[in-house]
Design an enzyme around this catalytic site. Sequence first.
Site, PDB file in Angstrom:
ATOM      1  CG  ASN A 235     -31.325  45.369 -69.815  1.00 45.67           C
ATOM      2  OD1 ASN A 235     -31.473  45.739 -70.974  1.00 45.67           O
ATOM      3  ND2 ASN A 235     -32.135  44.494 -69.241  1.00 45.67           N
TER       4      ASN A 235
ATOM      5  CG  ASP B  58     -40.081  43.428 -69.629  1.00 46.00           C
ATOM      6  OD1 ASP B  58     -39.362  42.714 -68.917  1.00 46.00           O
ATOM      7  OD2 ASP B  58     -39.693  44.475 -70.167  1.00 46.00           O
TER       8      ASP B  58
END
Length: 870
Positions: free
Chosen positions: A236, A164
Amino acid sequence: MVQKDKTLETPQVDGEPSPSPVSGDACAEAPGPGDECGIGIEPTAHRKFICGVVEGFYGRPWTMEQRKELFTRQQKWGLNTYLYAPKDDYKHRMFWRELYSVEEAEQLMTLIGAAKERGIEFIYAISPGLDITFSNQKEVSALKRKLDQVTHFGCKSFALLFDDIDQNMCPADKEVFSSFAHAQVSITNEIYQYLGEPETFLFCPTGPKVVSKDITVESIEEVSKILRRAPVIWDNIHANDYDQKRLFLGPYKGRSTELIPRLKGVLTNPNCEFESNFVAIHTLATWYKSNMNGVRKDVVMTDGEDSTVSIQIKLENEGSDEELETDMLYSPQLALKLALTEWLEDFVVPHQYNSRQVPQSGAKSTAIDVSSMAASSLCSSTTVTTVFQQPIMSPYVSTAPVQVEVEKKDSDEEPMEMVVEKLDEPEAEADPEEKQIGPILADKMAEDLKPMDTDKESLTESKSPEGSIQEDPGSDIAPMQTDDQLKQDVFVPGPNEKTLFTAEPLTLEDLTLLAELFYLPYEHGPKAMQMLKEFNWLRANSSVVSVNCKRKETEKVEEWQLRAEKFEEMCCSVIQMFTRLSNSANRTILYDLYSYIWDIKSIISMVKSFVQWLGCRSQSSAQFLRGDQEPWAFRGGLAGEFQRLLPIEGANDLFYQPPPAMPTSKIYSIRPYYPKDTAIYKICKEMYCEGMEDIPVSDKDPDLIGDRLVGGLLALSSDYGFVLEDDEGICGYALGTVDVQPFVKKCKLNWIPFMQEKYLKPDCEKDLTEAEKMMLSFHEEEEGLPASFLSNFPSLIKVDIHAKVTDPSVAKSMMGCLLSSLKANGSLGAFCQVRQTDKRMLDFYGKLGCFEVAKMEGFPKDVIIMGRSL
């Protein structure tokens, strides 16, 4: 959430990591000295397999108490690893250079010790990628110093995260490294060597995906060839930090058990709400144990409504009978049932957090230098700020808490403990430079460290209890207990007193329904899919029961009515589940689930009311959403799907319903209006007269206010009427007409003459009372609104709710039902007329999304026109 597919890769001094082709989150473990880079299948029993939980989501981190409970569950279920990487721990990510303070160090040491006691490997992750200069040795030294400090806490396993982040290098790094991957690998290898080549050292770069529906054997084999070792998966599948309306209670699924011998491990990054992760972690453990020996082919399952589950198993390697006996088959459905059965036991155990413990790393905390840190300093007493909060509240919406400084000690209460630095210390002890940057850092934290934005950020949605309670008053549904009620003494009925209602216990069927309503990112559970399918069918075929249909097709009418009845039963089961769960003894679990079950219950109640309207009031020309979409194609989960199936799918403000300050036990229901509902006149009169010293009408004309305000709509446009009921009867109404122009003509022919006969025209030469002015209005010609206005706002609406109803969400639900019925029959917009002096109604309609329309020629002078586009 911007979490990408993550490959924890092995540091290679001369190599660069390649983009991962796997449709999932992959990571690679650094090899120990002498490790071979083979990628063959290795039985799990003969090697270390990392399997557990990564706390790596955006949002409020878990509390110390929750993490310790996690370690207990992991030990019980056979998992072995916890990766510490909360995105909103400032010193893990944004202020990664800063050392932990004494208080923070004590907490981390306690946490590492708790993990060790339970046999859980604690992996400390640090994420320096936001602003590190890879070629700057001072930056590398700062990273080493930080990890040195954590090493002194007793941590032996580490991870470097570069997920990220912006993949563009600064000019200084471009002069040294050939690529961004080269820069990451270089610093990773240096840190790995500096730490003494720890047995567990993970490296996570950025990849292209967020959440993977499936992770195939082929994709993992391809990744392994590139990395030259088996990866660790950062999964995830149950992460929900990217959509504040969604929660995932379905089983670990879409990952073949054949992956296990081809991986170094799997770490799941689950829901933000700790208590909601029971199923996610439990089913991961079941999946892991199903192929611990690395000998089985995956379970091939065929699911269908009427088909049996077929399981085909083939052995890849030979194993002893003893090994096969301990090797379970993995079925996601069976794993879910096992998890829910065990979870059900927790709901009956009384437990309640009085508040939430929010561990934080403040920018103004005093740092400890590893070289001067003494063991005694880590055990020193601390001052804790105790913050008492409401039992159910948004995790992202701050309130004004009452703060009381107390010395840390044992207590029967569970206040939120937030370590802070004393602000009344002598200024000489604080670092001058630190004092100057403190406010700047605090401002930056407030600006940058916030939950991830969603596509509905304009609504500033929060994970809070929302919606209204709209159950049928005649159903056997108990009102939700509030926490204040739970603290009261048990009621013991006297000889002539009736017993109070006893809440029905939560059942396995309730939990199964809950899991299927909040299943997985790419699919809803079977019951949820059935409800979507039925509602879609009822919408599409509503013409057979429309009011302007002669209903000659008896079989189709009966089919529609039967399926509508079954759909309403499914809706009632959702409401019943909500009520039982809300009355459960374990309030800790309830608090983490409450905003989600309130949300789904509210939309289901609205949908149920709309189906009731379709069955008796819709026109054959009803219009609905264009086409059909896959249920996972949109944000918002199942509630979002139902919202999009309603005609007013774009009216987000009506579906965003802030909850009352405390959970309410009041039950409301919304249903179509029927001629027997004469109480609407009473509501109309009471609300019109509210705040007036003298009632403007006499007992001789009790119906005057009702006749003037709502009579025409009730008599001539009842097809667009809804009433709100509580346990005492009708307490609100929502009325309308789809096209006001023909409605006005009908009134002149069929309603006004009757009113003129009922109320004689008063003498206009004297001063008129309020009642006489109302009577006169029946005898005067009303000017019509301009055609240019009515072309955009053809529908007239009137909505009001009794003052005793304090929950604003029920007004939104009423408006939602009314506007859905109007738009389904072709309306482009609706308007209402409010007296200029009626501030209550102006504010009321304003909160329901109506806006004051600019004055046009032909508008009445003493009335404000408010409109809302559909």
